[in-house]
Design a protein around this motif. Structure first.
Motif, PDB file in Angstrom:
ATOM      1  N   LYS A   2       0.831  -1.196   0.005  1.00 40.39           N
ATOM      2  CA  LYS A   2       0.002   0.099  -0.008  1.00 40.39           C
ATOM      3  C   LYS A   2       0.883   1.334  -0.179  1.00 40.39           C
ATOM      4  CE  LYS A   2      -0.720   0.685   4.812  1.00 40.39           C
ATOM      5  NZ  LYS A   2      -1.465   0.907   6.019  1.00 40.39           N
ATOM      6  N   ASN A   3       2.130   1.067   0.219  1.00 41.74           N
ATOM      7  CA  ASN A   3       2.986   2.262   0.415  1.00 41.74           C
ATOM      8  C   ASN A   3       3.667   2.567  -0.935  1.00 41.74           C
ATOM      9  OD1 ASN A   3       2.466   3.106   2.997  1.00 41.74           O
ATOM     10  ND2 ASN A   3       4.052   1.660   3.925  1.00 41.74           N
ATOM     11  N   THR A   4       3.560   1.854  -1.875  1.00 38.48           N
ATOM     12  CA  THR A   4       4.190   1.817  -3.115  1.00 38.48           C
ATOM     13  C   THR A   4       3.504   3.031  -3.792  1.00 38.48           C
ATOM     14  OG1 THR A   4       4.701  -0.568  -3.299  1.00 38.48           O
ATOM     15  CG2 THR A   4       4.765   0.854  -5.301  1.00 38.48           C
ATOM     16  N   LEU A   5       4.196   3.925  -4.451  1.00 38.64           N
ATOM     17  CA  LEU A   5       3.694   4.862  -5.175  1.00 38.64           C
ATOM     18  C   LEU A   5       3.353   4.334  -6.658  1.00 38.64           C
ATOM     19  CD1 LEU A   5       6.141   7.551  -4.592  1.00 38.64           C
ATOM     20  CD2 LEU A   5       4.006   7.511  -3.691  1.00 38.64           C
ATOM     21  N   ASN A   6       2.221   4.915  -7.095  1.00 35.22           N
ATOM     22  CA  ASN A   6       1.862   4.390  -8.569  1.00 35.22           C
ATOM     23  C   ASN A   6       2.178   5.543  -9.511  1.00 35.22           C
ATOM     24  OD1 ASN A   6       0.645   3.619 -10.618  1.00 35.22           O
ATOM     25  ND2 ASN A   6      -1.527   3.969 -10.057  1.00 35.22           N
ATOM     26  N   SER A  55       4.653  13.847 -12.051  1.00 34.42           N
ATOM     27  CA  SER A  55       4.128  14.709 -13.268  1.00 34.42           C
ATOM     28  C   SER A  55       2.709  15.297 -13.032  1.00 34.42           C
ATOM     29  CB  SER A  55       4.263  13.623 -14.443  1.00 34.42           C
ATOM     30  OG  SER A  55       3.335  12.688 -14.406  1.00 34.42           O
ATOM     31  N   THR A  56       2.271  15.055 -11.563  1.00 32.43           N
ATOM     32  CA  THR A  56       1.034  15.691 -11.347  1.00 32.43           C
ATOM     33  C   THR A  56       0.778  15.991  -9.790  1.00 32.43           C
ATOM     34  OG1 THR A  56       0.079  13.530 -10.530  1.00 32.43           O
ATOM     35  CG2 THR A  56      -0.230  13.803 -12.800  1.00 32.43           C
ATOM     36  N   THR A  57       0.133  16.784  -9.694  1.00 27.81           N
ATOM     37  CA  THR A  57      -0.124  17.540  -8.255  1.00 27.81           C
ATOM     38  C   THR A  57      -0.155  16.215  -7.119  1.00 27.81           C
ATOM     39  OG1 THR A  57      -0.949  19.549  -8.904  1.00 27.81           O
ATOM     40  CG2 THR A  57      -1.502  18.640  -6.662  1.00 27.81           C
ATOM     41  N   GLU A  58      -1.192  15.254  -7.682  1.00 28.13           N
ATOM     42  CA  GLU A  58      -1.301  14.244  -6.878  1.00 28.13           C
ATOM     43  C   GLU A  58      -0.156  13.341  -6.499  1.00 28.13           C
ATOM     44  OE1 GLU A  58      -4.916  15.935  -8.521  1.00 28.13           O
ATOM     45  OE2 GLU A  58      -3.105  14.814  -9.493  1.00 28.13           O
ATOM     46  N   ALA A  62       1.595  12.695  -2.945  1.00 29.57           N
ATOM     47  CA  ALA A  62       1.955  11.207  -2.364  1.00 29.57           C
ATOM     48  C   ALA A  62       3.118  10.982  -2.061  1.00 29.57           C
ATOM     49  CB  ALA A  62       1.182  10.347  -3.525  1.00 29.57           C
ATOM     50  N   LEU A  63       4.218  11.255  -2.933  1.00 25.27           N
ATOM     51  CA  LEU A  63       5.519  11.006  -2.490  1.00 25.27           C
ATOM     52  C   LEU A  63       5.840  11.840  -1.259  1.00 25.27           C
ATOM     53  CD1 LEU A  63       8.210   9.984  -3.495  1.00 25.27           C
ATOM     54  CD2 LEU A  63       8.610  12.089  -5.039  1.00 25.27           C
ATOM     55  N   TRP A  64       5.547  13.217  -1.189  1.00 21.67           N
ATOM     56  CA  TRP A  64       6.042  13.998  -0.118  1.00 21.67           C
ATOM     57  C   TRP A  64       5.485  13.196   1.201  1.00 21.67           C
ATOM     58  CZ3 TRP A  64       3.997  19.513   0.668  1.00 21.67           C
ATOM     59  CH2 TRP A  64       4.586  20.162   1.815  1.00 21.67           C
ATOM     60  N   LYS A  65       4.130  12.925   1.027  1.00 21.35           N
ATOM     61  CA  LYS A  65       3.377  12.305   2.275  1.00 21.35           C
ATOM     62  C   LYS A  65       3.906  10.998   2.588  1.00 21.35           C
ATOM     63  CE  LYS A  65       1.421  15.924   3.117  1.00 21.35           C
ATOM     64  NZ  LYS A  65       2.186  16.936   3.994  1.00 21.35           N
ATOM     65  N   TYR A  80      12.500  21.900   0.725  1.00 21.65           N
ATOM     66  CA  TYR A  80      11.147  22.574   0.359  1.00 21.65           C
ATOM     67  C   TYR A  80      11.271  23.082  -0.847  1.00 21.65           C
ATOM     68  CZ  TYR A  80       9.264  22.011   4.997  1.00 21.65           C
ATOM     69  OH  TYR A  80       8.364  21.669   6.085  1.00 21.65           O
ATOM     70  N   ARG A  81      12.222  23.632  -1.258  1.00 20.79           N
ATOM     71  CA  ARG A  81      12.474  24.318  -2.649  1.00 20.79           C
ATOM     72  C   ARG A  81      12.310  23.156  -3.738  1.00 20.79           C
ATOM     73  NH1 ARG A  81      17.098  27.186  -0.427  1.00 20.79           N
ATOM     74  NH2 ARG A  81      18.476  26.045  -1.537  1.00 20.79           N
ATOM     75  N   SER A  82      12.749  22.117  -3.659  1.00 21.72           N
ATOM     76  CA  SER A  82      12.348  21.046  -4.444  1.00 21.72           C
ATOM     77  C   SER A  82      11.062  20.695  -4.887  1.00 21.72           C
ATOM     78  CB  SER A  82      13.367  19.893  -4.193  1.00 21.72           C
ATOM     79  OG  SER A  82      12.947  18.857  -3.275  1.00 21.72           O
ATOM     80  N   ILE A  83      10.255  20.630  -3.569  1.00 22.72           N
ATOM     81  CA  ILE A  83       8.672  20.465  -3.435  1.00 22.72           C
ATOM     82  C   ILE A  83       7.876  21.773  -4.478  1.00 22.72           C
ATOM     83  CG2 ILE A  83       6.595  20.150  -2.365  1.00 22.72           C
ATOM     84  CD1 ILE A  83       8.594  19.039  -0.156  1.00 22.72           C
ATOM     85  N   ILE A  84       8.432  22.748  -4.034  1.00 23.01           N
ATOM     86  CA  ILE A  84       7.942  24.115  -4.691  1.00 23.01           C
ATOM     87  C   ILE A  84       8.260  24.109  -6.138  1.00 23.01           C
ATOM     88  CG2 ILE A  84       7.977  26.502  -4.983  1.00 23.01           C
ATOM     89  CD1 ILE A  84       8.750  26.660  -1.850  1.00 23.01           C
ATOM     90  N   THR A  85       9.306  23.768  -6.764  1.00 19.78           N
ATOM     91  CA  THR A  85       9.742  23.559  -8.093  1.00 19.78           C
ATOM     92  C   THR A  85       8.823  22.471  -8.674  1.00 19.78           C
ATOM     93  OG1 THR A  85      11.903  24.358  -7.574  1.00 19.78           O
ATOM     94  CG2 THR A  85      11.321  23.023  -9.722  1.00 19.78           C
ATOM     95  N   ALA A  86       8.853  21.373  -8.115  1.00 23.07           N
ATOM     96  CA  ALA A  86       7.857  20.269  -8.713  1.00 23.07           C
ATOM     97  C   ALA A  86       6.505  20.811  -8.782  1.00 23.07           C
ATOM     98  CB  ALA A  86       7.779  19.013  -7.688  1.00 23.07           C
ATOM     99  N   TYR A  87       5.654  21.283  -7.840  1.00 17.86           N
ATOM    100  CA  TYR A  87       4.321  21.802  -8.112  1.00 17.86           C
ATOM    101  C   TYR A  87       4.594  22.802  -9.114  1.00 17.86           C
ATOM    102  CZ  TYR A  87       2.490  19.303  -3.899  1.00 17.86           C
ATOM    103  OH  TYR A  87       2.057  18.667  -3.000  1.00 17.86           O
ATOM    104  N   GLY A  88       5.374  23.732  -9.225  1.00 17.79           N
ATOM    105  CA  GLY A  88       5.378  24.769 -10.183  1.00 17.79           C
ATOM    106  C   GLY A  88       5.618  23.964 -11.526  1.00 17.79           C
ATOM    107  N   ARG A  89       6.410  22.912 -11.753  1.00 19.44           N
ATOM    108  CA  ARG A  89       6.575  22.160 -13.087  1.00 19.44           C
ATOM    109  C   ARG A  89       5.255  21.714 -13.628  1.00 19.44           C
ATOM    110  NH1 ARG A  89       9.856  18.967 -11.120  1.00 19.44           N
ATOM    111  NH2 ARG A  89       8.412  17.220 -10.938  1.00 19.44           N
ATOM    112  N   VAL A  90       4.155  21.403 -12.716  1.00 16.67           N
ATOM    113  CA  VAL A  90       3.042  20.712 -13.100  1.00 16.67           C
ATOM    114  C   VAL A  90       2.105  21.697 -13.067  1.00 16.67           C
ATOM    115  CG1 VAL A  90       3.717  18.354 -12.298  1.00 16.67           C
ATOM    116  CG2 VAL A  90       2.097  19.907 -10.745  1.00 16.67           C
ATOM    117  N   GLY A  91       2.429  23.205 -13.084  1.00 13.99           N
ATOM    118  CA  GLY A  91       1.411  24.233 -13.078  1.00 13.99           C
ATOM    119  C   GLY A  91       0.423  24.280 -11.793  1.00 13.99           C
TER     120      GLY A  91
END
Length: 152
Positions: A2-6, A55-58, A62-65, A80-91
């Motif tokens: 259940k902890n494996t990311l899809n 490649s998506t917000t979800e 999920a990865l962060w959590k 934190y900057r890497s997370i902000i960048t990731a969210y920016g990358r997906v808009g």
């Protein structure tokens, strides 16, 4: 598990990404599974290294959590900057601004550096066409609250 990311995604953007990126993402997530199974402690660099794959917000959330409870230390501004960048990358400028607020709350003055502000600006630069602009308001509110803290 259940902890494996899809990493499989049905949205057209993820499907159009190069196959090698998907293959590398699967390898990275498999390595993460192995690391967690054998008890390797994770840190902010672990999180930052993996944030290039979702490649998506979800998927980002999920990865962060998934990683957050396994961290052996608090996140630093670079993570934190890497997370902000990731969210920016997906808009997703709205989520990027929420993470910026958390970073400043958790990291204090270290979260207010020029690098942190520039990453937030970069997240806005990824804004997708057709958005209504409400994300910009969220970021403006986050920036305004930080300016008040800087001047008091």
């Amino acid at each position: 598990n259940k902890n494996t990311l899809n990493f499989e995604s049905r949205d057209d953007e993820a499907v159009s990404k190069p196959i090698d990126h998907l293959v590398e993402a699967r390898k990275a997530y498999k390595l993460l599974d192995i690391m967690l199974e054998i008890g390797v402690p994770l840190d902010g660099f672990s999180l930052s290294s993996l944030m290039s794959f979702p490649s998506t917000t979800e998927q980002i959330t999920a990865l962060w959590k998934r990683i957050e409870p396994e961290l052996n230390t608090d996140l630093n501004p670079a993570a934190y900057r890497s997370i902000i960048t990731a969210y920016g990358r997906v808009g997703d400028a709205s989520s990027a601004s929420v993470v910026f607020e958390e970073m400043v709350r958790v990291c204090g003055n270290r979260g207010r550096s020029i690098e942190c502000w520039n990453v937030l600006l970069g997240a806005l630069a990824y804004r997708r066409d057709g958005e209504d602009g409400s994300e910009v308001l969220d970021v403006e509110n986050a920036a305004a609250s930080q300016m008040v803290k800087l001047t008091t």
